[in-house]
Enzyme design. Structure first.
Site, PDB file in Angstrom:
ATOM      1  N   LYS A 118      31.439  -7.140 -16.521  1.00 41.66           N
ATOM      2  CA  LYS A 118      32.243  -5.997 -16.092  1.00 41.66           C
ATOM      3  C   LYS A 118      33.017  -6.328 -14.822  1.00 41.66           C
ATOM      4  O   LYS A 118      34.132  -5.838 -14.618  1.00 41.66           O
ATOM      5  CB  LYS A 118      31.340  -4.773 -15.870  1.00 41.66           C
ATOM      6  CG  LYS A 118      30.860  -4.103 -17.151  1.00 41.66           C
ATOM      7  CD  LYS A 118      30.084  -2.840 -16.830  1.00 41.66           C
ATOM      8  CE  LYS A 118      29.787  -2.036 -18.094  1.00 41.66           C
ATOM      9  NZ  LYS A 118      28.916  -2.742 -19.020  1.00 41.66           N
ATOM     10  N   GLU A 202      31.772   1.912  -9.257  1.00 43.49           N
ATOM     11  CA  GLU A 202      33.017   2.573  -9.644  1.00 43.49           C
ATOM     12  C   GLU A 202      32.983   4.033  -9.216  1.00 43.49           C
ATOM     13  O   GLU A 202      31.911   4.665  -9.209  1.00 43.49           O
ATOM     14  CB  GLU A 202      33.238   2.509 -11.160  1.00 43.49           C
ATOM     15  CG  GLU A 202      33.667   1.152 -11.650  1.00 43.49           C
ATOM     16  CD  GLU A 202      34.018   1.162 -13.127  1.00 43.49           C
ATOM     17  OE1 GLU A 202      34.676   0.217 -13.569  1.00 43.49           O
ATOM     18  OE2 GLU A 202      33.623   2.108 -13.844  1.00 43.49           O
ATOM     19  N   HIS A 237      24.165   7.865 -21.003  1.00 43.65           N
ATOM     20  CA  HIS A 237      25.249   6.908 -21.203  1.00 43.65           C
ATOM     21  C   HIS A 237      25.138   6.163 -22.530  1.00 43.65           C
ATOM     22  O   HIS A 237      25.811   5.148 -22.731  1.00 43.65           O
ATOM     23  CB  HIS A 237      25.326   5.898 -20.046  1.00 43.65           C
ATOM     24  CG  HIS A 237      25.315   6.545 -18.701  1.00 43.65           C
ATOM     25  ND1 HIS A 237      26.337   7.355 -18.255  1.00 43.65           N
ATOM     26  CD2 HIS A 237      24.381   6.529 -17.703  1.00 43.65           C
ATOM     27  CE1 HIS A 237      26.043   7.798 -17.033  1.00 43.65           C
ATOM     28  NE2 HIS A 237      24.870   7.322 -16.687  1.00 43.65           N
ATOM     29  N   GLU A 277      37.298   0.105 -24.415  1.00 47.53           N
ATOM     30  CA  GLU A 277      36.814   1.447 -24.123  1.00 47.53           C
ATOM     31  C   GLU A 277      37.511   1.992 -22.875  1.00 47.53           C
ATOM     32  O   GLU A 277      37.698   1.281 -21.883  1.00 47.53           O
ATOM     33  CB  GLU A 277      35.300   1.435 -23.930  1.00 47.53           C
ATOM     34  CG  GLU A 277      34.561   0.873 -25.149  1.00 47.53           C
ATOM     35  CD  GLU A 277      33.073   1.155 -25.121  1.00 47.53           C
ATOM     36  OE1 GLU A 277      32.570   1.626 -24.088  1.00 47.53           O
ATOM     37  OE2 GLU A 277      32.418   0.907 -26.147  1.00 47.53           O
ATOM     38  N   GLU A 290      35.509  -0.940 -20.366  1.00 52.67           N
ATOM     39  CA  GLU A 290      35.005  -2.267 -20.713  1.00 52.67           C
ATOM     40  C   GLU A 290      35.562  -2.657 -22.072  1.00 52.67           C
ATOM     41  O   GLU A 290      36.142  -1.841 -22.782  1.00 52.67           O
ATOM     42  CB  GLU A 290      33.471  -2.283 -20.768  1.00 52.67           C
ATOM     43  CG  GLU A 290      32.876  -1.408 -21.858  1.00 52.67           C
ATOM     44  CD  GLU A 290      31.356  -1.440 -21.872  1.00 52.67           C
ATOM     45  OE1 GLU A 290      30.773  -2.253 -21.126  1.00 52.67           O
ATOM     46  OE2 GLU A 290      30.756  -0.672 -22.632  1.00 52.67           O
ATOM     47  N   ARG A 294      32.791  -7.592 -30.094  1.00 49.06           N
ATOM     48  CA  ARG A 294      31.960  -7.611 -31.306  1.00 49.06           C
ATOM     49  C   ARG A 294      32.291  -6.393 -32.134  1.00 49.06           C
ATOM     50  O   ARG A 294      33.101  -5.554 -31.743  1.00 49.06           O
ATOM     51  CB  ARG A 294      30.473  -7.565 -30.920  1.00 49.06           C
ATOM     52  CG  ARG A 294      30.170  -6.396 -29.981  1.00 49.06           C
ATOM     53  CD  ARG A 294      28.716  -6.137 -29.789  1.00 49.06           C
ATOM     54  NE  ARG A 294      28.434  -5.229 -28.686  1.00 49.06           N
ATOM     55  CZ  ARG A 294      28.542  -3.912 -28.726  1.00 49.06           C
ATOM     56  NH1 ARG A 294      28.982  -3.332 -29.838  1.00 49.06           N
ATOM     57  NH2 ARG A 294      28.234  -3.169 -27.685  1.00 49.06           N
TER      58      ARG A 294
END
Length: 653
Positions: A118, A202, A237, A277, A290, A294
């Site tokens: 990240k 963040e 989350h 995302e 992020e 995959r």
């Protein structure tokens, strides 16, 4: 261009089964890998060949890259599909596959490595012109630096594991006083989950939507996006409900987000399936969150609205074929919604559940798809993620999809362990969800005191069914003492039904015409058996006929209540439990798992609410705290120990 014939799926459960279905339909041979805990699992039975790669613990099996590559070479596989989770975003594994002459079905190791951090990915996205939220993504990771940066950013803020996902290593911090403890727990969880304790900070967006763009690239430089998914219904989350399209999406916003996602993909020359995302605020501004390099858990909703098979695309791209569509050829039709079925008990703080699946009957119907890896009789272990499968519905409109999905959730029979089915049904029925008016704070705001978050209170009807089934079982076991459903028993039978500390009494009278008269919970019900076997009972209760799924064994009844399973016990012959001591406390493991930390020793003074032990199970850390003030009298575990559900860990006096 590689020629692929046989594909090893380096995963387990529902995603391994889902990949195999497409691979086998396209004519590929498949190889499954499995741990000692997954002997006889569905993904193993489906495969053409299967290889045991080690003990149950993930580090010794599904994260053992050497064992997986060895299995591929021994079986003559050409390629490895990693699914999601485990090694799917491990750049070293992708590199090792290439060195072994195996095709890794995914992007380049360089793209995986960059987007797997990240911290580094955010730096790259800022350079590529992708909108990003303010934060700290520096290399200095000491507490003093992070505290200073937190003050600069302001509160509330998010701590995130740089290498992480799925909510692990993520904490919302409201004030400076919370920061040290939250940094400690985030680091610990990140290190155990991902092998890295690197963090980023963040600014916290309060109640945004979580919207992601599905990307696909080929080896010829073509990159397109396949619409978006709204994944805003989350708990801790972790996504619970996903849908496509996003209910508030406009054509202009979709294009803007799609082009931002393409910038992200082009920055790393992306090949294969990937997801960018974003967080979307109430003003229509969006920010990079992020990139997942995959296939996503929620890919079925994109498949249902586009009519595409994303796994088939992955296999074709890995074989060197170009993408079959241009951007202007992508069409979105109808609406699709997916829910994740978890082995967890929302009434116990969403505690993961282990146990044996005694009954599994997925409710398949037109427009409904259920991806799972379940078999009746299998044990759900503490070693892996608690997600059991996904229930997905497609309709011409969002409301049609929602209605179909609700019915499928209510009708899918799962017995033997608790699941989140009641919560899922409650979410799908909530007026705010029906209206499409929700954000990532939806569950916290509207479901803090929802009935699904409390122990289920059996209805008089459910108690009457339980009394009748226990009575019938006893009648079959003792035919000379009890009459059963079909003969006369003039004396009412008094029964005691229990669940934990709860108890209900019933009086049952059998009549010559086959009816049972049952008095329970202040009501009198007339019940008649129309059809009965060891899995289902078709009953007429007060003139209404309905079929019930159940599993009855050794005085324990799992009754399917539409939705969810209800566990009741026949306590008619059980002695009255002694009152618990008020002067001591025993801490027991709430589930099977591994002890990560022990924060006390024998003789330690402890206070009520103090953290004593940290237990890791199903990829999450669970803090276990003191229930009383006192002194540690006996300590029976240490860090690294594997423990069983209800095992005594320590005693407080």
């Amino acid at each position: 261009m590689p020629t692929l014939r046989k594909i090893l799926i380096a995963n387990r459960g529902e995603i391994a089964c889902r990949i195999q279905r497409t691979a086998q339909a396209l004519g590929y041979r498949t190889v499954a890998v499995f741990s000692d805990a997954d002997v006889g699992a569905l993904h193993v039975r489906m495969a053409d060949e299967a290889v045991n790669i080690g003990p149950a613990a993930v580090q010794q099996s599904y994260l053992n890259s050497a064992a997986i590559i060895d299995a591929a070479l021994r079986t003559g596989a050409d390629a490895i599909h990693p699914g999601y989770g485990f090694l799917s975003e491990n750049a070293e594994f992708a590199t090792a596959c290439a060195r072994a002459g195996l095709t890794f079905i995914g992007p380049s190791p360089e793209a995986i490595e960059l987007m797997g951090s990240k911290r580094l990915s955010k730096i790259a996205m800022l350079a590529a012109g992708v909108p990003c939220i303010g934060g700290y993504q520096g290399a200095e990771q000491d507490d003093a630096t992070l505290s200073r940066e937190a003050e600069r950013l302001g509160y509330p803020l998010m701590i995130k594991a740089s290498a992480g996902g799925g909510g692990r290593g993520m904490r919302l911090v409201h004030s400076a006083s919370e920061l040290p403890e939250q940094l400690r727990t985030a680091r610990s969880e990140a290190l155990h989950a991902f092998g890295s304790d690197e963090l980023i900070l963040e600014q916290a967006l309060i109640d945004p939507r979580h919207v992601e763009i599905q990307l696909f690239g080929d080896q010829h430089g073509h990159l397109i996006y396949l619409g978006e998914r709204d994944c805003s219904i989350q708990r801790r989350h972790q996504k619970v409900i996903e849908e496509a399209p996003c209910p508030v999406m406009t054509a202009q916003l979709r294009q803007a987000m799609g082009e931002a996602a393409l910038k992200a993909g082009r920055a790393v020359n992306y090949v294969g399936a990937g997801t960018v995302e974003f967080l979307l605020d109430s003003r229509g501004q969006f920010y990079f969150l992020e990139m997942n390099t995959r296939l996503q858990v929620e890919h079925p909703v994109t498949e249902l609205i586009t009519g595409l098979d994303l796994v088939a695309w992955q296999l074709d791209v890995a074989a060197g074929l170009p993408l079959p569509l241009r951007q202007d050829q992508v069409q979105l039709n109808g609406h699709a919604i997916e829910v994740r079925l978890y082995a967890e008990d929302p009434a116990q703080g969403f505690l993961p559940q282990t146990g044996r699946v005694t009954c599994w009957e997925p409710a398949l119907q037109d427009g409904v798809r259920i991806d799972h890896g379940l078999l009746e009789g299998q044990s759900v272990s503490p070693f892996y993620d608690p997600m059991l499968g996904k229930i997905i519905a497609h309709g011409a409109t969002r409301e049609e999809a929602r209605r179909k999905l609700l019915r499928a959730v209510e009708d899918s029979v799962l017995l033997g362990l608790q699941s989140n089915q009641r919560l899922l049904a409650g979410l799908l029925e909530h007026p705010q969800f029906i209206a499409g008016d929700f954000s990532t704070g939806f569950i916290a705001r509207y479901f803090a005191d929802h009935p699904s978050l409390h122990p289920q209170i059996p209805t008089p009807t459910e108690l009457a069914i339980a009394a009748a089934l226990f009575y019938q079982q006893a009648a079959q076991a003792h035919p000379t003492a009890l009459a059963g459903w079909r003969n006369n028993a003039s004396v009412p039978l008094r029964q005691h039904l229990g669940r934990g500390d709860d108890r209900w009494s019933s009086e049952l009278t059998a009549h010559p015409d086959g009816h049972l008269r049952i008095e329970v919970a202040g009501q009198t019900l007339q019940l008649k058996s129309l059809q009965l076997d060891d899995r289902h009972a078709t009953l007429e209760i007060n003139g209404i006929c309905r079929r019930y799924a159940y599993h009855l064994d050794a005085g324990q009844l799992w009754l399917f209540t539409r939705p969810g399973g209800l566990l009741l016990e026949d306590q008619t012959q059980a002695p009255v439990a002694a009152q618990a001591s008020l002067h001591g406390g025993t801490l027991k493991a709430p589930m099977d798992g591994a002890i990560v930390q022990v924060l006390v020793r024998e003789g330690s003074q402890v206070s009520k609410g103090q953290l004593l032990v940290v237990l890791e199970a199903m990829k999450m850390e669970h803090p276990l705290k003191a229930g009383i003030d006192g002194v540690i009298k006996r300590l029976q575990v240490g860090a690294g120990d594997q423990v069983k559900n209800r095992q005594i860990l320590l005693e407080v006096e």
